[in-house]
Structure formats: C-alpha cells, structure tokens
Design a protein around this motif. Structure first.
Motif, PDB file in Angstrom:
ATOM      1  N   ILE A 195      -2.663   8.614  25.850  1.00 22.10           N
ATOM      2  CA  ILE A 195      -2.140  10.355  26.858  1.00 22.10           C
ATOM      3  C   ILE A 195      -0.302  10.096  25.514  1.00 22.10           C
ATOM      4  N   SER A 196       0.187   8.528  25.562  1.00 24.92           N
ATOM      5  CA  SER A 196       0.737   8.722  25.074  1.00 24.92           C
ATOM      6  C   SER A 196       1.393   8.579  23.379  1.00 24.92           C
ATOM      7  N   SER A 197       3.047   8.174  23.239  1.00 23.46           N
ATOM      8  CA  SER A 197       3.483   8.854  21.274  1.00 23.46           C
ATOM      9  C   SER A 197       2.371   6.993  21.476  1.00 23.46           C
ATOM     10  N   ALA A 198       2.851   7.507  19.556  1.00 27.03           N
ATOM     11  CA  ALA A 198       2.747   6.066  18.909  1.00 27.03           C
ATOM     12  C   ALA A 198       3.514   5.265  18.954  1.00 27.03           C
ATOM     13  N   GLU A 199       4.822   5.015  19.022  1.00 26.12           N
ATOM     14  CA  GLU A 199       5.764   4.235  19.965  1.00 26.12           C
ATOM     15  C   GLU A 199       4.853   3.712  20.852  1.00 26.12           C
ATOM     16  N   ALA A 200       5.379   4.507  22.040  1.00 28.42           N
ATOM     17  CA  ALA A 200       4.826   4.257  23.359  1.00 28.42           C
ATOM     18  C   ALA A 200       3.811   2.508  23.494  1.00 28.42           C
ATOM     19  N   SER A 201       2.803   3.439  22.178  1.00 28.72           N
ATOM     20  CA  SER A 201       1.375   3.068  22.435  1.00 28.72           C
ATOM     21  C   SER A 201       1.692   1.378  21.799  1.00 28.72           C
ATOM     22  N   LEU A 202       2.754   1.313  20.899  1.00 30.83           N
ATOM     23  CA  LEU A 202       3.266  -0.558  20.593  1.00 30.83           C
ATOM     24  C   LEU A 202       3.824  -1.148  21.169  1.00 30.83           C
ATOM     25  N   ALA A 203       4.569   0.131  22.248  1.00 26.26           N
ATOM     26  CA  ALA A 203       4.561  -1.189  23.476  1.00 26.26           C
ATOM     27  C   ALA A 203       4.046  -1.892  23.772  1.00 26.26           C
ATOM     28  N   PHE A 204       3.429  -0.792  24.011  1.00 31.12           N
ATOM     29  CA  PHE A 204       2.146  -1.302  25.317  1.00 31.12           C
ATOM     30  C   PHE A 204       0.904  -2.750  25.269  1.00 31.12           C
ATOM     31  N   ASP A 205       1.091  -2.379  23.367  1.00 33.49           N
ATOM     32  CA  ASP A 205       0.179  -3.048  22.774  1.00 33.49           C
ATOM     33  C   ASP A 205       0.730  -5.158  23.405  1.00 33.49           C
ATOM     34  N   ARG A 206       2.032  -4.155  22.753  1.00 37.35           N
ATOM     35  CA  ARG A 206       2.774  -5.973  22.879  1.00 37.35           C
ATOM     36  C   ARG A 206       2.572  -6.937  24.404  1.00 37.35           C
ATOM     37  N   ILE A 207       3.173  -5.816  25.563  1.00 35.84           N
ATOM     38  CA  ILE A 207       2.747  -6.160  26.518  1.00 35.84           C
ATOM     39  C   ILE A 207       1.482  -6.467  27.486  1.00 35.84           C
ATOM     40  N   ASP A 208       0.117  -5.849  26.287  1.00 35.12           N
ATOM     41  CA  ASP A 208      -1.440  -6.052  27.443  1.00 35.12           C
ATOM     42  C   ASP A 208      -1.345  -7.550  26.228  1.00 35.12           C
ATOM     43  N   SER A 209      -1.073  -8.129  25.176  1.00 34.15           N
ATOM     44  CA  SER A 209      -1.459  -9.286  24.738  1.00 34.15           C
ATOM     45  C   SER A 209      -0.395 -10.043  25.636  1.00 34.15           C
ATOM     46  N   ARG A 210       0.182 -10.115  26.473  1.00 30.03           N
ATOM     47  CA  ARG A 210       1.192 -10.987  27.506  1.00 30.03           C
ATOM     48  C   ARG A 210      -0.044 -11.392  28.728  1.00 30.03           C
ATOM     49  N   PHE A 211      -0.688  -9.692  28.759  1.00 30.02           N
ATOM     50  CA  PHE A 211      -1.681  -9.588  30.419  1.00 30.02           C
ATOM     51  C   PHE A 211      -2.690 -10.998  30.118  1.00 30.02           C
ATOM     52  N   ASP A 212      -3.035 -10.180  28.436  1.00 26.72           N
ATOM     53  CA  ASP A 212      -4.608 -11.270  27.951  1.00 26.72           C
ATOM     54  C   ASP A 212      -3.950 -13.077  28.334  1.00 26.72           C
ATOM     55  N   SER A 213      -2.931 -13.261  27.323  1.00 27.18           N
ATOM     56  CA  SER A 213      -2.791 -14.641  28.526  1.00 27.18           C
ATOM     57  C   SER A 213      -2.995 -14.770  29.526  1.00 27.18           C
ATOM     58  N   VAL A 214      -1.883 -14.056  30.754  1.00 28.25           N
ATOM     59  CA  VAL A 214      -2.345 -14.107  32.305  1.00 28.25           C
ATOM     60  C   VAL A 214      -3.620 -14.070  32.351  1.00 28.25           C
ATOM     61  N   ILE A 215      -4.380 -14.112  31.796  1.00 29.99           N
ATOM     62  CA  ILE A 215      -6.031 -13.671  32.675  1.00 29.99           C
ATOM     63  C   ILE A 215      -6.817 -14.763  32.034  1.00 29.99           C
ATOM     64  N   GLY A 216      -6.962 -15.223  30.395  1.00 30.03           N
ATOM     65  CA  GLY A 216      -7.236 -16.452  29.988  1.00 30.03           C
ATOM     66  C   GLY A 216      -6.425 -17.786  30.893  1.00 30.03           C
ATOM     67  N   SER A 217      -5.422 -17.672  31.766  1.00 31.49           N
ATOM     68  CA  SER A 217      -4.129 -19.095  32.435  1.00 31.49           C
ATOM     69  C   SER A 217      -4.815 -19.748  33.689  1.00 31.49           C
ATOM     70  N   GLU A 218      -4.556 -20.654  33.659  1.00 28.83           N
ATOM     71  CA  GLU A 218      -5.198 -20.928  34.841  1.00 28.83           C
ATOM     72  C   GLU A 218      -3.911 -21.141  36.097  1.00 28.83           C
ATOM     73  N   ASN A 219      -3.645 -21.386  36.849  1.00 27.29           N
ATOM     74  CA  ASN A 219      -3.133 -21.397  38.054  1.00 27.29           C
ATOM     75  C   ASN A 219      -2.054 -22.789  38.108  1.00 27.29           C
ATOM     76  N   GLY A 220      -0.468 -22.455  36.738  1.00 29.64           N
ATOM     77  CA  GLY A 220       0.356 -23.146  36.436  1.00 29.64           C
ATOM     78  C   GLY A 220       0.861 -23.619  35.099  1.00 29.64           C
ATOM     79  N   ASP A 221      -0.695 -22.645  34.455  1.00 29.13           N
ATOM     80  CA  ASP A 221      -0.174 -22.737  33.438  1.00 29.13           C
ATOM     81  C   ASP A 221       1.306 -21.821  32.835  1.00 29.13           C
ATOM     82  N   ILE A 222       1.595 -20.403  33.129  1.00 27.91           N
ATOM     83  CA  ILE A 222       2.472 -19.967  32.849  1.00 27.91           C
ATOM     84  C   ILE A 222       3.242 -20.064  34.161  1.00 27.91           C
ATOM     85  N   PRO A 223       4.899 -19.540  33.918  1.00 24.12           N
ATOM     86  CA  PRO A 223       5.935 -20.102  34.696  1.00 24.12           C
ATOM     87  C   PRO A 223       6.298 -18.453  35.655  1.00 24.12           C
TER      88      PRO A 223
END
Length: 275
Positions: A195-223
């Motif tokens: 329900i957001s604008s295209a500009e906001a969706s792009l910002a969400f996509d960038r953050i979403d990829s960072r959460f992908d990294s968190v979910i795929g990591s083990e404890n201690g991998d990410i500071p």
C-alpha cells in the motif's frame, strides 16, 4: 407569506456560510497542529539519533530545550477541549528529556520509543479529526488501513530492536529472538509495501535484503552494531512514510487528484467491453 419567502433563502445562505466557515476553521486548526506535531516528531527523532553517545553535551541540552519550548507553544495554541491532551504530552516529554542523560543506551531507547509512540498516537487522533471533517468516507477508510498496517510494522521494529539490545547485553537465546523478529518484520514490511509508493517500496526492498542476511546467519556472524543500524534505518523509512501519508491527507489538492484518478479508473471500460 411573501416576506417569509424573501427572508428564508437569505437566512439559509447565511447559516450555510457560517457552518462552512466553522468547518474550515476547524480543519485549518487541525492541519496546523498536524504539521507542528510532525515537526516535533522529527525533532525528537533527531535528538535521539544525534546525541545517543553524548547526551550531556551542550548541543544535546540545547536540542532538549528547543523541544520543551515547542511543546509549550503547542499547549498554548490548542483549543480548550484539547488542553488535557497537550498537557499530558508536555509532561511526558519533560519526563523523558529529563531522564535521558542519566540512562543506559537500552534505557534511552526504551524511553524514546514510549515518548515517540505517545506523540504518534496524538498525531493519529488529530489526523482522524481532520479527515472526519472532510466527509470523505473512502479517505478515512484508506487512512485507517494504512495506519493499522504501519503501526503493526512499527511495533515489530520495536521488538526487533529490543531483541538486539538483549543480544548486546548477552542475554540467553537473544540471537534466536533476533532471528524470529526478523522474520516477523519481513512479513510486516511486505504488507506495508503493498500500500506504499514505488519509492517507499524500493527502500523496503533494500532493508528486506538485509533481513535476509540476518535470517540466514548464525549467532556472531553479524555485529550487533549492524543490527542496530538496520533498525535505525528502518525507523527513518517508517517515519518518512508516515510523514508522507499525513502530507497527502492534509493537502486538499492532492486528495482531489487521488479521487479524480480513482474515478477515472472506475469509468474506464474493461478489456472485455472493448473487445
């Protein structure tokens, strides 16, 4: 009878003008308050992000004084029925600003969130009053749908931040909590992006990829500092999105364009009709 006919139309016109004037006065008052409260929200956010490491600095003290003065002005300019609302806001803000310099970082964030949330709910209450005066039922429903999705996402962001703080403090099972809250937050972000604008969706996509990294990591991998940065960046995106929604809903010209665009879409023939 002829005199009555002559008088009644004039009286009705005058009454209509009076009611319209009162309505416009209320809408303008609400619009002005919303704009002021939006400014206060950004002032509070800037104070939290800029002075988290140096709360005792002269610049931090000056920023807190400016926030206090701003709250006093809001309390002075509000109408009588709103005075308890703004009196409580000023008291909550004073309590937060007075206690922040002596708090730990985790305590700092907790107090900031409570104060920010209190302010956001006041903005929402006044925004609803403003929209209700416009008599656009569809616009009220659209705002309600946005608000519910947005506030759910913000609460998920807060839980992610709290989990990160527990990780920093070395609490048991803190990483599992970070991982779980990352998954929940991703789902909220996806719902909000719809329900957001295209500009906001792009910002969400960038953050979403960072959460992908968190979910795929083990404890201690990410500071932990990187997790804090993700939360802070998302907080800014959410504030900008909320601010944009308020800008649109309090701009009569933009609202009219939105309704014209929707009406045009409704009147366009379907592909089956044109075949």
């Amino acid at each position: 009878m002829s005199l009555l006919r002559a008088i009644t139309p004039t009286w009705l016109v005058q009454l209509s003008k009076s009611v319209s004037s009162t309505k416009e006065t209320r809408r303008e008052h609400y619009r002005s308050q919303i704009n002021s409260l939006r400014s206060l929200l950004w002032m509070l956010h800037e104070h939290n992000t800029r002075y988290v490491r140096c709360p005792q600095s002269p610049q931090a003290s000056k920023a807190r004084d400016e926030i206090r003065e701003f709250c006093e002005e809001l309390q002075t300019s509000c109408n009588n029925p709103q005075r308890p609302l703004f009196r409580v806001l000023s008291a909550r803000m004073e309590q937060a600003l007075s206690s922040l310099p002596s708090q730990s970082k985790a305590g700092w964030y907790a107090i900031h969130h409570r104060t920010s949330d209190h302010l956001i709910y006041i903005i929402d209450e006044i925004a609803r009053s403003y929209i209700a005066e416009s008599k656009h039922d569809a616009m009220y429903e659209e705002y309600q749908a946005f608000w519910q999705t947005w506030i759910d996402t913000k609460e998920s962001q807060l839980r992610f931040e709290q989990a990160t703080m527990r990780l920093i403090e070395g609490k048991t099972a803190a990483w599992q909590s970070v991982n779980l809250q990352s998954r929940i937050l991703q789902k909220r972000l996806y719902q909000l992006s719809l329900i957001s604008s295209a500009e906001a969706s792009l910002a969400f996509d960038r953050i979403d990829s960072r959460f992908d990294s968190v979910i795929g990591s083990e404890n201690g991998d990410i500071p932990a500092s990187s997790l804090v940065k993700i939360s802070q960046d998302l907080s800014v995106v959410l504030l900008h999105l909320f601010d944009r929604e308020l800008t649109i809903r309090t701009d009569d010209a933009l609202v009219e364009k939105m309704h014209e665009a929707k009406n045009t879409m409704h009147t366009l023939p379907s592909p089956r009709q044109t075949a």
